[in-house]
Design an enzyme around this catalytic site. Structure first.
Site, PDB file in Angstrom:
ATOM      1  N   CYS A 165       0.809  -1.221   0.000  1.00  0.00           N
ATOM      2  CA  CYS A 165       0.000   0.000   0.000  1.00  0.00           C
ATOM      3  C   CYS A 165       0.844   1.273   0.000  1.00  0.00           C
ATOM      4  O   CYS A 165       0.296   2.374  -0.095  1.00  0.00           O
ATOM      5  CB  CYS A 165      -0.954  -0.012   1.191  1.00  0.00           C
ATOM      6  SG  CYS A 165      -2.054  -1.444   1.139  1.00  0.00           S
ATOM      7  N   HIS A 305      -2.146   7.893   6.693  1.00  0.00           N
ATOM      8  CA  HIS A 305      -2.453   6.576   6.110  1.00  0.00           C
ATOM      9  C   HIS A 305      -3.849   6.161   6.552  1.00  0.00           C
ATOM     10  O   HIS A 305      -4.633   5.683   5.733  1.00  0.00           O
ATOM     11  CB  HIS A 305      -1.400   5.563   6.536  1.00  0.00           C
ATOM     12  CG  HIS A 305      -1.539   4.234   5.886  1.00  0.00           C
ATOM     13  ND1 HIS A 305      -1.497   4.062   4.514  1.00  0.00           N
ATOM     14  CD2 HIS A 305      -1.727   2.994   6.411  1.00  0.00           C
ATOM     15  CE1 HIS A 305      -1.657   2.780   4.228  1.00  0.00           C
ATOM     16  NE2 HIS A 305      -1.793   2.107   5.358  1.00  0.00           N
ATOM     17  N   GLU A 316      -0.143   5.391  14.145  1.00  0.00           N
ATOM     18  CA  GLU A 316       0.293   6.520  13.321  1.00  0.00           C
ATOM     19  C   GLU A 316       0.139   7.840  14.060  1.00  0.00           C
ATOM     20  O   GLU A 316       1.030   8.697  14.012  1.00  0.00           O
ATOM     21  CB  GLU A 316      -0.491   6.559  12.012  1.00  0.00           C
ATOM     22  CG  GLU A 316      -0.043   7.677  11.085  1.00  0.00           C
ATOM     23  CD  GLU A 316      -0.783   7.714   9.761  1.00  0.00           C
ATOM     24  OE1 GLU A 316      -0.390   8.512   8.888  1.00  0.00           O
ATOM     25  OE2 GLU A 316      -1.751   6.942   9.593  1.00  0.00           O
ATOM     26  N   LYS A 337      -9.167   8.308   3.284  1.00  0.00           N
ATOM     27  CA  LYS A 337      -9.655   6.939   3.090  1.00  0.00           C
ATOM     28  C   LYS A 337     -11.047   6.756   3.684  1.00  0.00           C
ATOM     29  O   LYS A 337     -11.737   5.787   3.356  1.00  0.00           O
ATOM     30  CB  LYS A 337      -8.689   5.929   3.702  1.00  0.00           C
ATOM     31  CG  LYS A 337      -7.382   5.761   2.929  1.00  0.00           C
ATOM     32  CD  LYS A 337      -6.533   4.664   3.533  1.00  0.00           C
ATOM     33  CE  LYS A 337      -5.223   4.483   2.776  1.00  0.00           C
ATOM     34  NZ  LYS A 337      -4.262   5.564   3.070  1.00  0.00           N
ATOM     35  N   HIS A 342      -9.653   2.337   0.815  1.00  0.00           N
ATOM     36  CA  HIS A 342      -8.207   2.118   0.691  1.00  0.00           C
ATOM     37  C   HIS A 342      -7.908   1.596  -0.714  1.00  0.00           C
ATOM     38  O   HIS A 342      -8.199   0.449  -1.037  1.00  0.00           O
ATOM     39  CB  HIS A 342      -7.749   1.122   1.758  1.00  0.00           C
ATOM     40  CG  HIS A 342      -6.271   1.022   1.893  1.00  0.00           C
ATOM     41  ND1 HIS A 342      -5.387   1.604   1.000  1.00  0.00           N
ATOM     42  CD2 HIS A 342      -5.498   0.405   2.836  1.00  0.00           C
ATOM     43  CE1 HIS A 342      -4.155   1.342   1.377  1.00  0.00           C
ATOM     44  NE2 HIS A 342      -4.192   0.627   2.488  1.00  0.00           N
ATOM     45  N   PHE A 403       1.876  -3.519   4.011  1.00  0.00           N
ATOM     46  CA  PHE A 403       2.254  -4.821   4.549  1.00  0.00           C
ATOM     47  C   PHE A 403       3.711  -5.106   4.178  1.00  0.00           C
ATOM     48  O   PHE A 403       4.160  -4.812   3.073  1.00  0.00           O
ATOM     49  CB  PHE A 403       1.372  -5.923   3.959  1.00  0.00           C
ATOM     50  CG  PHE A 403      -0.008  -6.010   4.565  1.00  0.00           C
ATOM     51  CD1 PHE A 403      -0.424  -5.147   5.562  1.00  0.00           C
ATOM     52  CD2 PHE A 403      -0.901  -6.979   4.120  1.00  0.00           C
ATOM     53  CE1 PHE A 403      -1.691  -5.241   6.112  1.00  0.00           C
ATOM     54  CE2 PHE A 403      -2.173  -7.078   4.654  1.00  0.00           C
ATOM     55  CZ  PHE A 403      -2.569  -6.222   5.657  1.00  0.00           C
TER      56      PHE A 403
END
Length: 417
Positions: A165, A305, A316, A337, A342, A403
């Site tokens: 991502c 994010h 975060e 998002k 996403h 990831f």
């Protein structure tokens, strides 16, 4: 050596909030949700049946029908957003050296939809291999970059970045690097993704990564809400034309903003969970500030994010508090998002365009779908809940993580000559 300055001269967007940049920015400011039921396959037996999908979209409006079957949706989306960005830049109306124009693209899963369909058809048959001659070009991740370069004859650096991502933010940073070093004069960069196929939805669902709020797809993506239950998958593409400043000025290009700097890091911790102390996220934000020659207090807005996962959202924000100190309570923060879902490998490109929209139009996109405060989140942080707000944005930061522990951050600032 002295780096060359880099600016943005063209934009293109195909997102769950709109099929062009103006429509995307309009709906970001309005706080529109792109959530709906997944229309691409029968989700009856799936725990997750929802996603943020393209709306009022017909690919044959952009690509000839006979060509569509030769392109996986992720390549289709790249060509559509790329076309908008190139036209917006007016590069083709000026003199340029095609050997100095590159394409650095990104995707997380590439042509997984085409691969899945081909294997399902094979397994349903009698074992005779009857595969399309277009299958390999449909599925390999680098082909979107190839199609983009072939369309306009761009013969400079050409490749695809895959970093889950974080992919498209990495592609933007790579483009910035090539231009700074004088290895190209223009780079078409960004990312595209079509993840709505059976193995992708099923795989993320089995990891407990996806929201299962099927009764309310419009409100399912809830970054920073106490009751968030996972991310909502999105699709689409974002394209940006990055250009060396003197080249842009010489041809009289419209300049949206300057690309100030960027950073990348690795958590080296876990394949899917964030580091509990946020060391990689702290490192990448500090690195991007250093690279941009900026101080923490120079940042006006952070597009986080913020995926709407229980662990990631809190981690975060804690990292932001550590990096920015007291300034963390003065800057604006939001997760777009909450509206787009996403977009995986395309997320960073879409969110970069959201940051540029914030600077161009003077607003902070909201974090929609906030209903209940999370006691683990600092209440002094301005997370721009539910409604956009007017604010001059001179410098914007965008975070993306993937990831594998991939972290990337890019910073844009208003162009001042």
């Amino acid at each position: 050596m002295e780096f060359k300055r880099v600016v943005v001269t063209g934009l293109g967007a195909l997102t769950p909030l709109g099929n062009s940049v103006p429509e995307f920015w309009d709906n970001l400011e309005k706080g529109v949700s792109g959530g709906s039921m997944i229309p691409y396959f029968d989700t009856t037996k799936f725990k997750t049946k929802i996603g943020c999908v393209l709306h009022n979209f017909d690919v044959t409006r952009y690509i000839e029908k006979k060509e569509v079957r030769k392109l996986d949706p992720y390549s289709q989306y790249a060509l559509i957003a790329g076309d908008e960005a190139v036209k917006d830049s007016k590069l083709l109306e000026s003199q340029f050296d095609p050997t100095r124009v590159g394409v650095i693209w990104a995707t997380g899963v590439g042509g997984i939809d085409s691969y899945a369909k081909a294997m399902m058809e094979f397994c349903a048959g009698d074992g005779t291999p009857r595969f399309s001659p277009f299958l390999i070009p449909l599925i390999i991740p680098d082909l979107a970059a190839g199609h983009l370069s072939i369309k306009w004859g761009f013969r400079g650096p050409n490749y695809t970045v895959v970093a889950a991502c974080a992919s498209s933010t990495n592609s933007l940073i790579d483009a910035l690097t090539y231009l700074r070093l004088g290895k190209a004069e223009v780079v078409l960069t960004g990312g595209s993704e079509f993840p709505f196929c059976i193995p992708a939805v099923g795989g993320f669902s089995s990891m407990k990564a996806l929201s299962e709020r099927n009764d309310s797809p419009e409100t399912a993506s809830r970054p920073y809400d106490k009751d968030r239950d996972g991310f909502v998958m999105g699709e689409g593409s974002g394209a940006l034309v990055f250009e060396e400043l003197e080249h842009a000025k010489a041809r009289g290009a419209k300049i949206y903003c300057e690309v100030a700097g960027g950073g990348m890091s690795g958590d080296a911790y876990h394949i899917s969970a964030p580091h509990p102390e946020g060391i990689g996220v702290i490192q990448v934000m500090n690195e991007s500030l250093r690279d941009a020659g900026l101080k923490a207090e120079d940042i006006d807005y952070i597009n986080t994010h913020g995926t709407s996962t229980p662990l990631g959202d809190v981690a975060e924000l804690k990292a932001i508090s550590k990096v920015f100190g007291e300034h963390a309570h003065k800057l604006s923060i939001s997760s777009t998002k909450s509206m787009t879902g996403h977009m995986l490998g395309a997320a960073g490109a879409g969110e970069a365009i959201a940051c540029i929209g914030a600077m161009q139009r003077g607003f902070i996109p909201p974090t929609i779908n906030h209903f209940t405060d999370d006691p683990e989140i600092d209440p002094k942080l301005d997370l721009t809940f539910n409604q956009a707000k007017k604010k001059e944005v001179k410098v914007a930061m965008s975070n993306t993580f993937g990831f594998g522990g991939h972290n990337s951050t890019i910073i844009f600032k208003k162009y001042e000559g």
